[in-house]
Design an enzyme around this catalytic site. Structure first.
Site, mmCIF file in Angstrom:
data_model
loop_
_atom_site.group_PDB
_atom_site.id
_atom_site.type_symbol
_atom_site.label_atom_id
_atom_site.label_comp_id
_atom_site.label_asym_id
_atom_site.label_seq_id
_atom_site.Cartn_x
_atom_site.Cartn_y
_atom_site.Cartn_z
ATOM 1 C CG ASP A 47 4.571 -16.442 -6.417
ATOM 2 O OD1 ASP A 47 4.136 -15.521 -5.580
ATOM 3 O OD2 ASP A 47 4.601 -17.726 -6.146
ATOM 4 C CE LYS A 59 1.546 -10.083 -10.045
ATOM 5 N NZ LYS A 59 2.137 -11.426 -9.886
ATOM 6 C CD GLN A 115 -3.663 -13.435 -6.372
ATOM 7 O OE1 GLN A 115 -4.457 -12.653 -6.686
ATOM 8 N NE2 GLN A 115 -3.190 -12.995 -5.295
ATOM 9 N N GLY A 169 1.813 -11.439 -2.509
ATOM 10 C CA GLY A 169 2.954 -11.241 -1.908
ATOM 11 C C GLY A 169 3.800 -10.690 -2.788
ATOM 12 C CG HIS A 170 3.286 -7.610 -5.077
ATOM 13 N ND1 HIS A 170 2.674 -6.677 -5.873
ATOM 14 C CD2 HIS A 170 2.953 -8.862 -5.880
ATOM 15 C CE1 HIS A 170 1.777 -7.341 -6.564
ATOM 16 N NE2 HIS A 170 1.970 -8.535 -6.685
HETATM 17 P P1 IMP Z 1 -6.132 -19.056 -2.820
HETATM 18 O O1 IMP Z 1 -5.817 -17.606 -3.587
HETATM 19 O O2 IMP Z 1 -5.602 -18.551 -1.399
HETATM 20 O O3 IMP Z 1 -7.355 -19.305 -2.543
HETATM 21 O O4 IMP Z 1 -5.228 -20.206 -3.489
HETATM 22 C C1 IMP Z 1 -5.761 -20.837 -4.770
HETATM 23 C C2 IMP Z 1 -4.176 -20.979 -5.548
HETATM 24 O O5 IMP Z 1 -3.739 -19.838 -6.047
HETATM 25 C C3 IMP Z 1 -3.220 -21.724 -4.803
HETATM 26 O O6 IMP Z 1 -2.496 -22.747 -5.695
HETATM 27 C C4 IMP Z 1 -2.253 -20.660 -4.551
HETATM 28 O O7 IMP Z 1 -1.072 -21.142 -4.261
HETATM 29 C C5 IMP Z 1 -2.451 -19.773 -5.693
HETATM 30 N N1 IMP Z 1 -1.996 -18.411 -5.168
HETATM 31 C C6 IMP Z 1 -2.691 -17.443 -4.611
HETATM 32 N N2 IMP Z 1 -2.035 -16.313 -4.346
HETATM 33 C C7 IMP Z 1 -0.951 -16.471 -5.104
HETATM 34 C C8 IMP Z 1 0.252 -15.577 -5.218
HETATM 35 O O8 IMP Z 1 -0.020 -14.416 -5.043
HETATM 36 N N3 IMP Z 1 1.341 -16.179 -5.900
HETATM 37 C C9 IMP Z 1 1.292 -17.299 -6.098
HETATM 38 N N4 IMP Z 1 0.258 -18.247 -6.158
HETATM 39 C C10 IMP Z 1 -0.959 -17.708 -5.392
#
Ligand code: IMP
Length: 433
Positions: free
Chosen positions: A15, A18, A226, A42-43
Protein backbone atom coordinates in the site's frame (compact mmCIF):
# COMPACT_ATOMS: atom_id res chain seq x y z
CA UNK A 1 24.58 1.48 -21.03
CA UNK A 2 20.84 1.69 -20.40
CA UNK A 3 19.64 -1.53 -18.80
CA UNK A 4 16.34 -2.80 -20.20
CA UNK A 5 14.70 -4.00 -16.97
CA UNK A 6 13.51 -1.71 -14.18
CA UNK A 7 12.06 -3.10 -10.97
CA UNK A 8 9.66 -1.21 -8.74
CA UNK A 9 9.22 -2.56 -5.25
CA UNK A 10 7.10 -1.79 -2.20
CA UNK A 11 9.70 -0.96 0.46
CA UNK A 12 7.27 -1.26 3.41
CA UNK A 13 4.18 -3.39 4.14
CA UNK A 14 2.42 -2.82 0.84
CA UNK A 15 0.00 0.00 0.00
CA UNK A 16 2.91 2.41 -0.55
CA UNK A 17 1.22 3.99 -3.55
CA UNK A 18 3.28 2.04 -6.09
CA UNK A 19 0.51 2.39 -8.67
CA UNK A 20 1.30 6.08 -9.12
CA UNK A 21 5.03 5.59 -9.66
CA UNK A 22 4.42 2.59 -11.90
CA UNK A 23 1.99 4.67 -13.94
CA UNK A 24 4.69 7.31 -14.52
CA UNK A 25 7.41 4.79 -15.37
CA UNK A 26 5.01 2.75 -17.50
CA UNK A 27 4.63 5.72 -19.85
CA UNK A 28 8.23 4.96 -20.88
CA UNK A 29 7.98 1.14 -20.88
CA UNK A 30 7.33 -1.37 -23.66
CA UNK A 31 6.20 -4.08 -21.28
CA UNK A 32 4.86 -3.91 -17.72
CA UNK A 33 4.88 -7.18 -15.81
CA UNK A 34 3.56 -8.32 -12.46
CA UNK A 35 5.61 -11.07 -10.94
CA UNK A 36 3.98 -12.18 -7.69
CA UNK A 37 0.93 -12.27 -5.49
CA UNK A 38 -2.62 -12.20 -6.74
CA UNK A 39 -5.77 -10.22 -6.10
CA UNK A 40 -4.68 -9.58 -2.51
CA UNK A 41 -3.07 -6.53 -4.13
CA UNK A 42 -4.92 -3.32 -4.79
CA UNK A 43 -3.45 -0.56 -6.90
CA UNK A 44 -5.44 2.61 -7.28
CA UNK A 45 -4.63 5.01 -10.09
CA UNK A 46 -6.49 8.31 -10.53
CA UNK A 47 -6.69 9.80 -13.99
CA UNK A 48 -8.86 12.90 -14.24
CA UNK A 49 -12.26 11.96 -12.85
CA UNK A 50 -11.67 8.24 -13.38
CA UNK A 51 -10.54 5.96 -10.56
CA UNK A 52 -9.04 2.66 -11.65
CA UNK A 53 -8.86 -0.04 -9.01
CA UNK A 54 -6.57 -2.79 -10.13
CA UNK A 55 -6.06 -6.08 -8.35
CA UNK A 56 -4.48 -8.46 -10.84
CA UNK A 57 -3.62 -6.34 -13.87
CA UNK A 58 -0.38 -4.37 -13.81
CA UNK A 59 -1.02 -0.62 -13.43
CA UNK A 60 0.78 -0.27 -16.76
CA UNK A 61 -2.48 -1.27 -18.43
CA UNK A 62 -3.42 2.42 -18.29
CA UNK A 63 -0.57 3.35 -20.65
CA UNK A 64 -1.73 2.22 -24.09
CA UNK A 65 1.69 1.49 -25.62
CA UNK A 66 2.68 -1.02 -22.92
CA UNK A 67 2.07 -4.76 -23.21
CA UNK A 68 1.06 -6.26 -19.87
CA UNK A 69 2.21 -9.54 -18.38
CA UNK A 70 0.85 -11.61 -15.51
CA UNK A 71 3.97 -13.58 -14.69
CA UNK A 72 4.59 -17.17 -13.60
CA UNK A 73 5.10 -16.08 -9.98
CA UNK A 74 1.49 -14.96 -9.67
CA UNK A 75 -1.53 -16.78 -8.31
CA UNK A 76 -4.54 -15.89 -10.44
CA UNK A 77 -8.22 -16.07 -9.58
CA UNK A 78 -9.59 -16.46 -13.14
CA UNK A 79 -13.13 -15.37 -12.28
CA UNK A 80 -11.91 -12.14 -10.68
CA UNK A 81 -9.47 -11.60 -13.54
CA UNK A 82 -12.33 -11.76 -16.05
CA UNK A 83 -14.30 -9.27 -13.96
CA UNK A 84 -11.33 -6.90 -13.96
CA UNK A 85 -10.82 -7.28 -17.71
CA UNK A 86 -14.52 -6.49 -18.27
CA UNK A 87 -14.39 -3.43 -16.02
CA UNK A 88 -11.30 -2.08 -17.77
CA UNK A 89 -12.84 -2.74 -21.17
CA UNK A 90 -15.97 -0.82 -20.09
CA UNK A 91 -13.71 2.13 -19.15
CA UNK A 92 -12.28 2.10 -22.68
CA UNK A 93 -8.98 0.34 -21.90
CA UNK A 94 -7.56 -2.08 -24.52
CA UNK A 95 -7.40 -5.48 -22.82
CA UNK A 96 -7.04 -7.61 -25.94
CA UNK A 97 -4.80 -10.71 -25.94
CA UNK A 98 -2.40 -8.81 -28.23
CA UNK A 99 -1.65 -6.64 -25.20
CA UNK A 100 -2.35 -8.79 -22.15
CA UNK A 101 -0.45 -12.03 -21.67
CA UNK A 102 -0.80 -14.52 -18.83
CA UNK A 103 1.92 -17.05 -18.06
CA UNK A 104 1.16 -20.72 -18.69
CA UNK A 105 3.04 -21.27 -15.41
CA UNK A 106 1.00 -18.91 -13.19
CA UNK A 107 -1.02 -20.82 -10.60
CA UNK A 108 -4.79 -20.78 -10.32
CA UNK A 109 -6.77 -19.79 -7.24
CA UNK A 110 -10.01 -21.71 -6.79
CA UNK A 111 -12.88 -21.21 -4.32
CA UNK A 112 -11.28 -24.08 -2.39
CA UNK A 113 -8.24 -21.88 -1.69
CA UNK A 114 -10.48 -19.08 -0.50
CA UNK A 115 -12.48 -21.40 1.75
CA UNK A 116 -9.27 -22.86 3.18
CA UNK A 117 -7.87 -19.37 3.78
CA UNK A 118 -10.99 -18.48 5.79
CA UNK A 119 -10.92 -21.80 7.69
CA UNK A 120 -7.24 -21.42 8.52
CA UNK A 121 -7.64 -17.84 9.79
CA UNK A 122 -10.63 -18.91 11.90
CA UNK A 123 -8.65 -21.80 13.37
CA UNK A 124 -5.83 -19.42 14.36
CA UNK A 125 -8.25 -17.35 16.47
CA UNK A 126 -6.46 -14.39 18.05
CA UNK A 127 -3.20 -15.49 16.39
CA UNK A 128 -4.70 -14.93 12.92
CA UNK A 129 -2.43 -13.34 10.27
CA UNK A 130 -5.18 -10.99 9.10
CA UNK A 131 -4.95 -12.19 5.49
CA UNK A 132 -7.02 -10.68 2.69
CA UNK A 133 -8.96 -14.01 2.56
CA UNK A 134 -8.34 -14.23 -1.20
CA UNK A 135 -6.92 -17.75 -1.01
CA UNK A 136 -3.34 -16.60 -1.57
CA UNK A 137 -1.63 -18.75 1.10
CA UNK A 138 -3.42 -22.00 0.24
CA UNK A 139 -2.75 -21.46 -3.49
CA UNK A 140 1.01 -21.04 -2.90
CA UNK A 141 0.86 -24.02 -0.55
CA UNK A 142 -0.51 -26.14 -3.40
CA UNK A 143 2.19 -24.72 -5.70
CA UNK A 144 5.07 -25.63 -3.42
CA UNK A 145 3.34 -28.90 -2.50
CA UNK A 146 3.48 -29.73 -6.23
CA UNK A 147 -0.25 -30.26 -6.60
CA UNK A 148 -1.28 -26.82 -7.91
CA UNK A 149 -3.17 -26.16 -11.12
CA UNK A 150 -1.47 -23.83 -13.60
CA UNK A 151 -2.99 -21.51 -16.18
CA UNK A 152 -1.48 -23.61 -18.99
CA UNK A 153 -3.80 -26.45 -18.03
CA UNK A 154 -6.69 -24.31 -19.27
CA UNK A 155 -5.47 -25.01 -22.80
CA UNK A 156 -6.75 -28.58 -22.54
CA UNK A 157 -10.32 -28.13 -21.28
CA UNK A 158 -11.18 -31.73 -20.43
CA UNK A 159 -8.06 -32.30 -18.36
CA UNK A 160 -8.56 -28.89 -16.76
CA UNK A 161 -12.15 -29.73 -15.73
CA UNK A 162 -10.91 -32.97 -14.22
CA UNK A 163 -8.11 -31.21 -12.31
CA UNK A 164 -10.48 -28.60 -10.88
CA UNK A 165 -13.01 -31.26 -9.88
CA UNK A 166 -10.34 -33.29 -8.12
CA UNK A 167 -8.90 -30.30 -6.30
CA UNK A 168 -12.32 -29.16 -5.01
CA UNK A 169 -13.13 -32.70 -3.87
CA UNK A 170 -9.82 -32.89 -1.99
CA UNK A 171 -10.50 -29.50 -0.37
CA UNK A 172 -13.95 -30.69 0.70
CA UNK A 173 -12.32 -33.45 2.79
CA UNK A 174 -10.30 -30.81 4.63
CA UNK A 175 -13.26 -28.44 5.01
CA UNK A 176 -15.32 -31.29 6.45
CA UNK A 177 -12.69 -31.80 9.14
CA UNK A 178 -12.81 -28.05 9.95
CA UNK A 179 -16.62 -28.19 10.16
CA UNK A 180 -16.85 -25.67 7.33
CA UNK A 181 -19.52 -25.66 4.58
CA UNK A 182 -18.63 -27.86 1.59
CA UNK A 183 -18.14 -26.51 -1.92
CA UNK A 184 -20.33 -27.38 -4.89
CA UNK A 185 -17.97 -29.34 -7.15
CA UNK A 186 -20.20 -29.29 -10.22
CA UNK A 187 -20.96 -25.57 -10.09
CA UNK A 188 -17.34 -24.54 -9.56
CA UNK A 189 -16.07 -26.84 -12.31
CA UNK A 190 -18.56 -25.30 -14.76
CA UNK A 191 -17.65 -21.76 -13.72
CA UNK A 192 -13.93 -22.46 -14.14
CA UNK A 193 -14.34 -24.21 -17.48
CA UNK A 194 -16.32 -21.21 -18.66
CA UNK A 195 -13.55 -18.88 -17.45
CA UNK A 196 -10.91 -21.07 -19.13
CA UNK A 197 -12.68 -20.77 -22.46
CA UNK A 198 -12.58 -16.98 -22.22
CA UNK A 199 -9.00 -16.74 -20.93
CA UNK A 200 -7.36 -19.22 -23.32
CA UNK A 201 -6.31 -16.60 -25.89
CA UNK A 202 -4.37 -14.74 -23.21
CA UNK A 203 -2.30 -17.70 -22.00
CA UNK A 204 1.22 -17.86 -23.45
CA UNK A 205 4.80 -18.70 -22.53
CA UNK A 206 5.58 -15.29 -21.03
CA UNK A 207 9.12 -16.38 -20.04
CA UNK A 208 10.01 -16.81 -23.69
CA UNK A 209 8.22 -13.56 -24.61
CA UNK A 210 10.04 -11.51 -21.96
CA UNK A 211 13.48 -12.87 -22.77
CA UNK A 212 12.94 -12.24 -26.46
CA UNK A 213 11.84 -8.67 -25.76
CA UNK A 214 14.82 -8.11 -23.41
CA UNK A 215 17.24 -9.32 -26.09
CA UNK A 216 15.70 -6.81 -28.50
CA UNK A 217 16.37 -4.07 -25.94
CA UNK A 218 12.70 -3.49 -25.07
CA UNK A 219 12.19 -1.75 -21.74
CA UNK A 220 10.49 -4.04 -19.21
CA UNK A 221 9.04 -2.60 -16.02
CA UNK A 222 8.59 -5.20 -13.28
CA UNK A 223 5.77 -4.11 -11.04
CA UNK A 224 5.86 -5.30 -7.44
CA UNK A 225 2.77 -5.97 -5.41
CA UNK A 226 2.61 -6.02 -1.59
CA UNK A 227 5.90 -4.99 0.03
CA UNK A 228 9.30 -6.18 1.23
CA UNK A 229 8.20 -6.44 4.86
CA UNK A 230 5.50 -8.92 3.78
CA UNK A 231 8.04 -11.11 1.95
CA UNK A 232 7.72 -14.75 3.03
CA UNK A 233 11.50 -14.96 3.49
CA UNK A 234 12.45 -11.47 4.59
CA UNK A 235 9.30 -10.09 6.22
CA UNK A 236 8.08 -10.51 9.79
CA UNK A 237 7.23 -14.21 9.39
CA UNK A 238 4.55 -15.55 9.91
CA UNK A 239 2.81 -12.17 9.52
CA UNK A 240 3.63 -12.07 5.83
CA UNK A 241 2.14 -12.98 2.50
CA UNK A 242 3.12 -16.24 0.81
CA UNK A 243 5.26 -14.87 -2.02
CA UNK A 244 8.47 -12.85 -2.50
CA UNK A 245 7.53 -9.24 -3.27
CA UNK A 246 11.21 -8.22 -3.08
CA UNK A 247 13.64 -7.89 -6.01
CA UNK A 248 14.60 -11.58 -6.10
CA UNK A 249 10.93 -12.41 -6.60
CA UNK A 250 10.86 -10.37 -9.80
CA UNK A 251 13.54 -12.52 -11.43
CA UNK A 252 11.95 -15.80 -10.32
CA UNK A 253 8.41 -14.61 -10.97
CA UNK A 254 9.13 -13.62 -14.57
CA UNK A 255 12.05 -15.87 -15.46
CA UNK A 256 14.99 -13.68 -16.50
CA UNK A 257 18.47 -13.06 -15.16
CA UNK A 258 20.02 -10.15 -13.23
CA UNK A 259 22.23 -9.03 -16.13
CA UNK A 260 19.29 -7.06 -17.51
CA UNK A 261 18.41 -5.18 -14.32
CA UNK A 262 19.18 -1.49 -14.05
CA UNK A 263 17.15 0.66 -11.69
CA UNK A 264 15.40 -0.74 -8.63
CA UNK A 265 12.96 1.81 -7.24
CA UNK A 266 11.83 1.36 -3.63
CA UNK A 267 8.49 2.99 -2.94
CA UNK A 268 7.83 4.18 0.59
CA UNK A 269 5.21 6.41 2.12
CA UNK A 270 6.49 9.46 3.98
CA UNK A 271 5.18 7.64 7.07
CA UNK A 272 4.22 3.99 7.75
CA UNK A 273 1.05 1.96 7.36
CA UNK A 274 0.29 -1.71 7.78
CA UNK A 275 -2.84 -3.85 7.46
CA UNK A 276 -3.17 -7.18 9.19
CA UNK A 277 -1.39 -8.41 12.30
CA UNK A 278 2.32 -8.41 13.15
CA UNK A 279 4.95 -6.12 14.66
CA UNK A 280 5.07 -2.45 13.67
CA UNK A 281 7.59 -0.67 15.94
CA UNK A 282 6.57 2.92 15.08
CA UNK A 283 2.79 2.33 15.27
CA UNK A 284 0.83 5.27 16.67
CA UNK A 285 -2.56 5.35 18.36
CA UNK A 286 -4.88 8.28 19.02
CA UNK A 287 -4.85 11.70 17.40
CA UNK A 288 -1.73 11.46 15.25
CA UNK A 289 -2.69 8.02 13.91
CA UNK A 290 -6.21 9.24 13.17
CA UNK A 291 -4.85 12.24 11.38
CA UNK A 292 -2.56 10.13 9.18
CA UNK A 293 -5.36 7.65 8.50
CA UNK A 294 -8.01 10.19 7.50
CA UNK A 295 -11.71 9.70 7.95
CA UNK A 296 -12.28 7.28 5.10
CA UNK A 297 -14.36 9.86 3.22
CA UNK A 298 -11.60 10.40 0.66
CA UNK A 299 -10.52 7.56 -1.59
CA UNK A 300 -6.86 8.18 -0.70
CA UNK A 301 -7.43 7.83 3.06
CA UNK A 302 -5.75 4.89 4.78
CA UNK A 303 -8.32 2.15 4.24
CA UNK A 304 -7.40 -0.97 2.25
CA UNK A 305 -8.23 -1.01 -1.48
CA UNK A 306 -8.91 -4.75 -1.38
CA UNK A 307 -10.51 -5.27 2.01
CA UNK A 308 -11.58 -1.77 3.14
CA UNK A 309 -9.85 -2.38 6.49
CA UNK A 310 -8.49 0.71 8.31
CA UNK A 311 -4.71 0.70 8.09
CA UNK A 312 -2.47 0.89 11.15
CA UNK A 313 -0.46 4.13 10.93
CA UNK A 314 2.86 5.28 12.37
CA UNK A 315 5.96 7.41 11.91
CA UNK A 316 8.43 6.58 9.18
CA UNK A 317 10.75 3.75 10.21
CA UNK A 318 14.21 4.16 8.69
CA UNK A 319 15.55 1.03 10.37
CA UNK A 320 13.14 -0.99 8.27
CA UNK A 321 13.62 1.17 5.20
CA UNK A 322 17.40 0.64 5.26
CA UNK A 323 16.77 -3.09 5.68
CA UNK A 324 14.47 -2.96 2.69
CA UNK A 325 17.15 -1.15 0.69
CA UNK A 326 19.56 -4.02 1.49
CA UNK A 327 17.15 -6.83 0.64
CA UNK A 328 16.22 -5.26 -2.68
CA UNK A 329 19.44 -3.61 -3.78
CA UNK A 330 17.50 -0.38 -4.18
CA UNK A 331 19.02 2.27 -6.41
CA UNK A 332 16.62 5.06 -5.40
CA UNK A 333 13.61 5.87 -3.26
CA UNK A 334 10.16 7.03 -4.31
CA UNK A 335 8.49 8.90 -1.44
CA UNK A 336 4.69 8.97 -1.59
CA UNK A 337 1.98 10.93 0.23
CA UNK A 338 4.31 13.67 1.47
CA UNK A 339 1.29 16.03 1.39
CA UNK A 340 -0.33 14.07 4.24
CA UNK A 341 2.45 15.29 6.58
CA UNK A 342 1.62 18.99 6.00
CA UNK A 343 0.32 20.65 9.15
CA UNK A 344 2.38 18.91 11.83
CA UNK A 345 4.58 21.08 14.09
CA UNK A 346 7.09 18.25 14.45
CA UNK A 347 7.72 14.96 12.71
CA UNK A 348 9.47 11.89 14.06
CA UNK A 349 11.51 9.38 12.11
CA UNK A 350 12.84 6.19 13.70
CA UNK A 351 16.60 5.98 13.16
CA UNK A 352 17.38 3.03 15.45
CA UNK A 353 15.71 0.70 17.97
CA UNK A 354 16.21 0.07 21.63
CA UNK A 355 15.81 -3.66 22.20
CA UNK A 356 16.09 -4.62 25.87
CA UNK A 357 18.44 -1.68 26.50
CA UNK A 358 20.65 -2.38 23.48
CA UNK A 359 20.73 0.06 20.56
CA UNK A 360 20.17 -1.65 17.20
CA UNK A 361 20.58 -0.01 13.81
CA UNK A 362 19.34 -3.12 12.04
CA UNK A 363 15.96 -4.79 12.66
CA UNK A 364 16.07 -7.90 14.86
CA UNK A 365 15.23 -11.01 12.86
CA UNK A 366 12.97 -12.71 15.38
CA UNK A 367 9.39 -11.66 16.05
CA UNK A 368 9.58 -11.47 19.87
CA UNK A 369 12.58 -9.11 19.64
CA UNK A 370 10.94 -7.02 16.94
CA UNK A 371 7.83 -6.78 19.11
CA UNK A 372 9.95 -5.44 21.98
CA UNK A 373 11.83 -2.96 19.77
CA UNK A 374 11.26 0.63 20.90
CA UNK A 375 11.98 3.21 18.24
CA UNK A 376 14.67 5.82 18.84
CA UNK A 377 13.41 8.93 17.07
CA UNK A 378 15.00 11.91 15.43
CA UNK A 379 12.58 14.82 15.61
CA UNK A 380 12.42 17.21 12.69
CA UNK A 381 10.47 20.45 12.28
CA UNK A 382 7.25 20.12 10.28
CA UNK A 383 5.68 22.48 7.73
CA UNK A 384 2.22 23.95 7.44
CA UNK A 385 2.02 24.90 3.78
CA UNK A 386 -0.23 22.95 1.42
CA UNK A 387 2.22 21.24 -0.96
CA UNK A 388 -0.27 19.46 -3.20
CA UNK A 389 0.30 21.95 -6.05
CA UNK A 390 4.12 21.73 -5.92
CA UNK A 391 5.74 20.14 -8.98
CA UNK A 392 9.42 21.09 -8.49
CA UNK A 393 11.59 19.98 -5.59
CA UNK A 394 12.94 23.51 -5.14
CA UNK A 395 9.42 24.82 -4.50
CA UNK A 396 8.86 22.58 -1.46
CA UNK A 397 8.99 24.25 1.98
CA UNK A 398 12.49 24.17 3.52
CA UNK A 399 11.41 21.79 6.28
CA UNK A 400 9.88 19.36 3.79
CA UNK A 401 13.17 19.37 1.88
CA UNK A 402 15.05 18.77 5.12
CA UNK A 403 12.74 15.84 5.95
CA UNK A 404 13.44 14.28 2.55
CA UNK A 405 17.15 14.95 2.83
CA UNK A 406 17.36 13.14 6.17
CA UNK A 407 15.62 10.08 4.67
CA UNK A 408 18.00 10.12 1.75
CA UNK A 409 21.05 10.47 4.03
CA UNK A 410 19.99 7.76 6.47
CA UNK A 411 19.30 5.32 3.64
CA UNK A 412 22.27 6.44 1.56
CA UNK A 413 20.03 6.57 -1.51
CA UNK A 414 18.88 9.32 -3.84
CA UNK A 415 15.18 10.19 -4.03
CA UNK A 416 13.86 9.88 -7.57
CA UNK A 417 10.18 10.82 -7.19
CA UNK A 418 7.89 12.39 -4.61
CA UNK A 419 4.12 12.26 -4.72
CA UNK A 420 2.11 15.12 -3.24
CA UNK A 421 -1.46 14.07 -3.99
CA UNK A 422 -3.60 11.34 -5.51
CA UNK A 423 -3.76 12.68 -9.09
CA UNK A 424 -1.51 11.35 -11.83
CA UNK A 425 0.30 14.70 -12.19
CA UNK A 426 0.79 15.38 -8.46
CA UNK A 427 4.30 14.07 -8.75
CA UNK A 428 7.75 15.66 -8.40
CA UNK A 429 10.28 13.89 -10.60
CA UNK A 430 13.78 14.71 -9.41
CA UNK A 431 15.79 14.62 -12.63
CA UNK A 432 13.14 16.85 -14.21
CA UNK A 433 13.66 19.59 -11.65
P1 IMP B 1 -2.46 -12.64 2.19
O1 IMP B 1 -1.52 -12.13 1.17
O2 IMP B 1 -3.91 -12.42 1.82
O3 IMP B 1 -2.20 -14.06 2.56
O4 IMP B 1 -2.24 -11.79 3.53
C1 IMP B 1 -1.06 -11.90 4.32
C2 IMP B 1 -0.67 -10.55 4.91
O5 IMP B 1 -0.27 -9.69 3.86
C3 IMP B 1 -1.79 -9.83 5.66
O6 IMP B 1 -1.22 -9.09 6.70
C4 IMP B 1 -2.34 -8.89 4.61
O7 IMP B 1 -2.98 -7.76 5.19
C5 IMP B 1 -1.07 -8.49 3.88
N1 IMP B 1 -1.29 -8.08 2.48
C6 IMP B 1 -1.47 -8.87 1.41
N2 IMP B 1 -1.58 -8.14 0.30
C7 IMP B 1 -1.46 -6.86 0.66
C8 IMP B 1 -1.46 -5.62 -0.08
O8 IMP B 1 -1.58 -5.56 -1.30
N3 IMP B 1 -1.29 -4.49 0.67
C9 IMP B 1 -1.10 -4.52 2.01
N4 IMP B 1 -1.09 -5.64 2.73
C10 IMP B 1 -1.27 -6.81 2.06
Amino acid sequence: MIMPATIIIGAQWGDEGKGRAVDWLAARADVVARYGGGDNAGHTVYVGDKVYKLHLMPSGILRPQAACILGNGMVVNPVNLLKELDELHALGVDVSPERVKISTKAHIITPAHRALDIASEKALGNKAIGTTLRGIGPAYLDKTGRRGIRMGEMLSIEDFAEAIKKSIETANHVLLKHDEPLLNVQEITEEYVNAAQKLRPYIVDTTHYINQRLREGAHILCEGAQGTLLDVDHGSYPFVTSSNPSTGGALIGLGFGPKYVGDVFGVTKAYCTRVGAGPMPTELFGDIANRLRGTGENFWDEYGTTTGRPRRCGWLDLVLLRYSADINGLTSLVITKLDILSGFDELNIAIAYDVDGVRMDYPPSTIPELERAKPIYETLPGWHDDISHVRRYDDLPTNAKQYLQRISEWCDLPISMISVGPERDQLIVMDEK
